[in-house]
Design a protein around this motif. Structure first.
Motif, PDB file in Angstrom:
ATOM      1  N   UNK A  97     -42.718 -47.508  35.281  1.00 17.65           N
ATOM      2  CA  UNK A  97     -42.151 -46.499  34.364  1.00 17.65           C
ATOM      3  C   UNK A  97     -40.991 -47.081  33.560  1.00 17.65           C
ATOM      4  N   UNK A  98     -41.311 -47.816  32.515  1.00 14.44           N
ATOM      5  CA  UNK A  98     -40.294 -48.523  31.737  1.00 14.44           C
ATOM      6  C   UNK A  98     -40.205 -47.968  30.331  1.00 14.44           C
ATOM      7  N   UNK A  99     -39.099 -48.228  29.665  1.00 15.51           N
ATOM      8  CA  UNK A  99     -38.922 -47.810  28.285  1.00 15.51           C
ATOM      9  C   UNK A  99     -39.993 -48.419  27.388  1.00 15.51           C
ATOM     10  N   UNK A 255     -44.395 -42.318  27.360  1.00 18.82           N
ATOM     11  CA  UNK A 255     -43.199 -42.606  26.573  1.00 18.82           C
ATOM     12  C   UNK A 255     -41.964 -42.028  27.265  1.00 18.82           C
ATOM     13  N   UNK A 256     -42.132 -40.865  27.902  1.00 17.24           N
ATOM     14  CA  UNK A 256     -41.004 -40.231  28.597  1.00 17.24           C
ATOM     15  C   UNK A 256     -40.674 -40.912  29.913  1.00 17.24           C
ATOM     16  N   UNK A 257     -41.537 -41.828  30.377  1.00 20.63           N
ATOM     17  CA  UNK A 257     -41.333 -42.465  31.682  1.00 20.63           C
ATOM     18  C   UNK A 257     -40.006 -43.193  31.767  1.00 20.63           C
ATOM     19  N   UNK A 348     -39.685 -41.377  17.731  1.00 22.92           N
ATOM     20  CA  UNK A 348     -38.422 -42.109  17.830  1.00 22.92           C
ATOM     21  C   UNK A 348     -38.438 -43.066  19.015  1.00 22.92           C
ATOM     22  N   UNK A 349     -39.017 -42.644  20.151  1.00 22.53           N
ATOM     23  CA  UNK A 349     -39.091 -43.537  21.309  1.00 22.53           C
ATOM     24  C   UNK A 349     -40.125 -44.636  21.086  1.00 22.53           C
ATOM     25  N   UNK A 350     -41.135 -44.356  20.274  1.00 27.54           N
ATOM     26  CA  UNK A 350     -42.122 -45.394  19.965  1.00 27.54           C
ATOM     27  C   UNK A 350     -41.482 -46.533  19.183  1.00 27.54           C
ATOM     28  N   UNK A 351     -40.703 -46.188  18.161  1.00 30.00           N
ATOM     29  CA  UNK A 351     -40.072 -47.255  17.372  1.00 30.00           C
ATOM     30  C   UNK A 351     -38.948 -47.918  18.164  1.00 30.00           C
ATOM     31  N   UNK A 352     -38.351 -47.196  19.106  1.00 29.64           N
ATOM     32  CA  UNK A 352     -37.389 -47.808  20.027  1.00 29.64           C
ATOM     33  C   UNK A 352     -38.099 -48.847  20.902  1.00 29.64           C
ATOM     34  N   UNK A 375     -30.515 -43.827  15.613  1.00 32.00           N
ATOM     35  CA  UNK A 375     -31.090 -44.450  14.416  1.00 32.00           C
ATOM     36  C   UNK A 375     -32.593 -44.222  14.385  1.00 32.00           C
ATOM     37  N   UNK A 376     -33.253 -44.380  15.522  1.00 25.46           N
ATOM     38  CA  UNK A 376     -34.696 -44.165  15.598  1.00 25.46           C
ATOM     39  C   UNK A 376     -35.054 -42.710  15.309  1.00 25.46           C
ATOM     40  N   UNK A 377     -34.236 -41.781  15.807  1.00 29.53           N
ATOM     41  CA  UNK A 377     -34.500 -40.359  15.583  1.00 29.53           C
ATOM     42  C   UNK A 377     -34.366 -40.013  14.098  1.00 29.53           C
ATOM     43  N   UNK A 378     -33.293 -40.442  13.470  1.00 28.18           N
ATOM     44  CA  UNK A 378     -33.066 -40.106  12.060  1.00 28.18           C
ATOM     45  C   UNK A 378     -34.111 -40.752  11.158  1.00 28.18           C
ATOM     46  N   UNK A 379     -34.480 -41.997  11.462  1.00 28.85           N
ATOM     47  CA  UNK A 379     -35.481 -42.682  10.648  1.00 28.85           C
ATOM     48  C   UNK A 379     -36.828 -41.967  10.739  1.00 28.85           C
ATOM     49  N   UNK A 380     -37.254 -41.602  11.939  1.00 27.71           N
ATOM     50  CA  UNK A 380     -38.536 -40.912  12.105  1.00 27.71           C
ATOM     51  C   UNK A 380     -38.497 -39.521  11.489  1.00 27.71           C
ATOM     52  N   UNK A 381     -37.353 -38.861  11.568  1.00 31.03           N
ATOM     53  CA  UNK A 381     -37.237 -37.512  11.007  1.00 31.03           C
ATOM     54  C   UNK A 381     -37.361 -37.513   9.492  1.00 31.03           C
TER      55      UNK A 381
END
Length: 540
Positions: A97-99, A255-257, A348-352, A375-381
């Protein structure tokens, strides 16, 4: 041999089971994310996290194309591939269960080029699904307000709500998703129960419907008026792409893992309950829809731009219940908000995860002290602004475009997951691991993964078949169905030339890195003290 026999547990690392401190030790690139998602969050993300417009609205076109039996068989077909894929994914993420989820796993068990392709395809899928759900939210609000020029305002309000939830961090997302998903689960359960009552004549008009619409207009639809079994087969196949859109998202738990507490306990429970959603919500829902609404109902066309095209709303109106459609529509609106919130979280977690693998600019690794990859959240939004296309073209039309694009792209992710699992399975066997000692061992392997891989490929290859029928060529349909299908191998070949690295050999696969930290984060939960607590523990 078990993983615990190959690595020494870091006892001195300790585990702060209740804090929001990073799980991994200093120096690990995933230390920016904090484990804030509790057991109940993971459970509801898995069971109800993506029950959304695909089921509530998208089934309208499916019923019109396939008829009640074509609709049911289409959902059963996609449901079996979903079950097989989720079991394959569950075995991997319960162990690691990793990022980055399956994006990072692809790097370990296939090669960096495959991880690059998986990551960008996955980010693309959820980045486009976000405006899809926002467009659907506008469709739902149009049920009350026919002025579609106000869609600018509705989309903006929905976007602000979704962005606010995600900017508050994974904990806030988990709480919001728990509430939203609970509403969705109660809504679909109530609709199924209401549907049974209405079918048996318990509505205000006391009309006992039974299987009337299976006889007239019939169990199948002759697709494009093509006679015989060929027309029925094509009607069933037309359901497949839309059904895939409804099921896409079950892999969010991977992704939530990286942000889940006690993941080796909570993730297997969430994976095992996938069949509940498949059997109760999707299969049960499509059976009820097929019983209550004739497939030749004109309101089933989403082109009308209103939520009156939802089969559930049509059935309630036909039964003569006046107030309930608005209540149901309000519940569906929260469903769209929930799905949109999940879309932004996942993209956002995918691009992270891409940045973790150095497949995206390192700026996306920036997090706040509370573990938010802002940054990932704002970019995806920012890509949610595509939803404003619906104001001029019609939100229902744009919903259809984006649904097709994200369905095929999501299915390509499932193909990648099954390929990664087959490599994982081969590596486990080559290195002498005993799969029975894993936190979660998926059944029927590797045959289930092969079944899902081959079936999903056929889904994608024939997803846009309708444009090849005589007089039915539509450029937009062709592009939205086949662009993601073609883009996946192009990305992989390009990345392969760029990285110039061979496939990871089975005997060289890394099953050790991060294991000590993951095991150190495990903890035994205290036994329940009351029957109510025991039931809640079982349910979640």
């Amino acid at each position: 041999m078990a993983s615990s026999e190959k690595v020494e547990k870091l006892v001195e690392h300790g585990s702060d089971t209740e804090s929001n401190t990073p799980v991994y030790k200093d120096g690990d690139p995933t230390q920016g994310l904090h484990r804030q998602l509790k057991n109940r969050h993971i459970a509801m993300i898995s069971i109800g996290g993506v029950i959304g417009t695909g089921l509530f609205l998208g089934t309208a076109n499916s019923l019109a194309n396939g008829g009640p039996i074509g609709l049911l068989l289409g959902y059963i077909t996609v449901g079996t591939t979903c079950w097989a894929t989720m079991n394959s994914l569950g075995e991997m993420v319960a162990y690691l269960p990793i990022g980055g989820g399956h994006i990072k796993l692809a790097e370990r068990f296939v090669d960096p080029a495959f991880s690059f392709t998986m990551g960008w395809n996955y980010w693309y899928t959820w980045t486009l699904t976000l405006p899809t759900e926002l467009s659907a939210a506008a469709v739902l609000i149009n049920f009350w307000d026919k002025n579609q020029q106000l869609d600018y305002a509705w989309i903006s309000i929905c976007l602000i709500v979704v962005l606010t939830i995600n900017m508050l961090g994974a904990g806030a997302y988990g709480e919001a998703e728990f509430i939203f998903a609970s509403i969705k689960v109660l809504t679909i359960t109530g609709l199924i129960i209401l549907g049974i009552v209405l079918d048996l004549g318990g509505g205000p008009n006391h009309d006992r419907i039974g299987f009337r619409y299976w006889k007239n207009p019939g169990p199948f639809v002759q697709y494009n008026n093509i006679p015989g079994n060929a027309g029925k087969f094509l009607g069933w196949w037309a359901v497949i792409t839309q059904a895939a859109f409804a099921f896409i998202g079950t892999e969010i738990v991977a992704i939530a893992a990286g942000e889940a507490k006690n993941p080796r306990r909570n993730l297997p429970k969430a994976i095992k309950r996938v069949y509940i959603r498949i059997l109760l919500f999707y299969i049960g829902g499509t059976i009820i829809i097929g019983l209550l609404v004739p497939s030749n109902t004109k309101d089933l066309s989403l082109g009308s731009g209103t939520a009156a095209s939802s089969p559930f709303v049509i059935a309630i109106n036909n039964a003569g219940i006046k107030a309930l459609p608005s209540i149901i529509n309000a519940c569906l609106l929260t469903s769209a908000w929930s799905a949109a919130s999940s879309d932004l979280y996942t993209s956002s977690r995918a691009i992270y995860g891409l940045a973790l693998s150095k497949n995206a600019p390192q700026i996306f690794l920036r997090t706040t002290r509370k573990g938010l990859p802002y940054v990932a959240v704002l970019f995806s939004a920012a890509f949610a602004l595509l939803a404003f296309m619906g104001v001029n073209s019609g939100s229902g039309v744009v919903f259809g475009w984006f649904s097709a694009m994200t369905s095929v792209a999501g299915l390509m992710t499932w193909i990648g997951i099954n390929i990664t699992y087959l490599r994982f399975y081969k590596g486990m066997k080559a290195q002498g691991y005993d799969r029975s000692k894993l936190p979660f061992r998926s059944p029927l392997q590797p045959y289930a993964a092969w079944y899902a891989l081959c079936t999903i490929f056929l889904f994608c290859f024939f997803s846009g078949f309708s444009v090849f029928l005589r007089g039915k060529w539509v450029t937009a349909t062709f592009v939205t169905n086949y662009l993601p299908f073609v883009l996946f191998p192009i990305l992989y070949v390009g990345a392969k030339f760029w990285y110039r690295q061979p496939y990871v050999k089975a005997e060289d696969m890394d099953f050790v890195t991060n294991i000590a930290e993951i095991e150190a984060a495990e903890y035994d939960e205290p036994p329940p003290t009351t029957k109510a607590e025991a039931f809640w523990r079982w349910l979640m």
